[in-house]
Design an enzyme around this catalytic site. Structure first.
Site, short mmCIF file in Angstrom:
data_model
loop_
_atom_site.label_atom_id
_atom_site.label_comp_id
_atom_site.label_asym_id
_atom_site.label_seq_id
_atom_site.Cartn_x
_atom_site.Cartn_y
_atom_site.Cartn_z
N GLU A 177 -40.69 -48.21 -51.63
CA GLU A 177 -41.85 -47.54 -52.20
C GLU A 177 -41.54 -46.62 -53.37
O GLU A 177 -42.38 -46.39 -54.24
CB GLU A 177 -42.58 -46.74 -51.10
CG GLU A 177 -43.40 -47.57 -50.15
CD GLU A 177 -42.61 -48.12 -48.98
OE1 GLU A 177 -43.24 -48.58 -48.00
OE2 GLU A 177 -41.36 -48.11 -49.03
N GLU B 97 -41.95 -50.95 -41.84
CA GLU B 97 -42.51 -49.88 -41.02
C GLU B 97 -43.18 -50.45 -39.76
O GLU B 97 -43.07 -49.86 -38.67
CB GLU B 97 -43.52 -49.07 -41.83
CG GLU B 97 -42.88 -48.29 -42.97
CD GLU B 97 -43.93 -47.59 -43.81
OE1 GLU B 97 -44.08 -46.36 -43.64
OE2 GLU B 97 -44.60 -48.27 -44.62
#
Length: 266
Positions: free
Chosen positions: A144, A124
């Site tokens: 995740e 990210e």
């Protein structure tokens, strides 16, 4: 000739070195944990960017990972277990989003030099940077879902960086992509031999630093003008709810116990 590094300083999760020519090198500095991002990482990175933006000398920032294995393997999962109440979980999500926004909104161009694993928050952060250089060894992923979460920033920026379907594949299946695939789908702009990663990134950083700083800052602002900050609140709310589920608690326990999770969908 390469610029010379000066005055390295260290925080708990980061180190900073200045180079002649107006380039600051920020290292995610926890090599024993594959540069995992502890809870202090997020405010520390904002603080370092504030310092570089106000010092009157820095023209470009390069972000990389310490050591030879990882840019960052993502958030320190053990620290998630310490977030015991809803307010703490929401505050943590807001802290992360504030940091990604600080990278995107900085008037300084920020280049990522991805030297290895870039997973979760590491992937990210690369998406938040303006230009991404990758070692031929680099691997990107957003895993995740394996601990009951989603990448709160990655789900927002992934569609504009790599497209909706690639974002879904990376989020739903935790698909990892190598450097050449990352180049092909637009996550990376240049792939270079591992030994040349930092020199290659610094060469371009120096090119940028030699250009008019106001023109570069204005160019960044205009390119990013379509970025919707309102999405951050929606993502924070959704992640706070997810972090409170039994599945997330099970995913974190399983990760720490080094066993497969047993998700129940609640």
């Amino acid at each position: 000739m390469h610029a010379v590094a000066r005055g390295q300083r260290r925080w708990s999760n980061l180190s900073l070195a200045h180079r002649d020519g107006g380039v600051g090198i920020v290292r995610i500095d926890a090599p024993g944990k594959r540069n995992a991002m502890g809870r202090q990482f997020w405010p520390e990175l904002r603080s370092v960017l504030d310092e570089l933006e106000s010092d009157g000398k820095t023209r470009v920032v390069v972000v990389t990972g310490a050591g030879d294995e990882a840019f960052s393997a993502g958030g320190d999962i053990a620290s998630f277990a310490e977030l015991t109440d809803l307010a703490a979980k929401r505050a943590f999500q807001r802290d992360c989003m504030r940091t990604f926004a600080a990278v995107e909104e900085s008037p300084l161009p920020i280049l990522a030099a991805v030297n290895g694993w870039a997973l979760g928050g590491g992937c990210e952060l690369a998406m938040a940077c303006d230009v991404v250089f990758a070692s031929e060894r680099a691997v990107f992923g957003m895993p995740e879902a394996a601990v009951g979460l989603v990448p709160g920033f990655g789900v927002l920026r992934g569609p504009s960086v790599v497209g909706r379907q690639w974002t879904k594949l990376m989020v739903f299946a935790a698909e990892r992509v190598d450097a050449q695939t990352a180049l092909r789908i637009g996550l990376v702009q240049k792939v270079v031999p591992h030994a040349d990663l930092l020199p290659a990134t610094l060469r371009v950083a120096q090119q940028i630093a030699e250009n008019a700083p106001l023109a570069v800052a204005t160019g960044k602002e205009l390119v990013n003008r379509g970025v919707d900050r309102g999405e951050f609140d929606h993502s924070t709310d959704a992640l706070t709810v997810l972090q409170s589920t039994q599945d997330t608690a099970e995913g974190i326990r399983a990760f720490l116990d080094k066993r497969p999770p047993r998700f129940q969908g609640r």
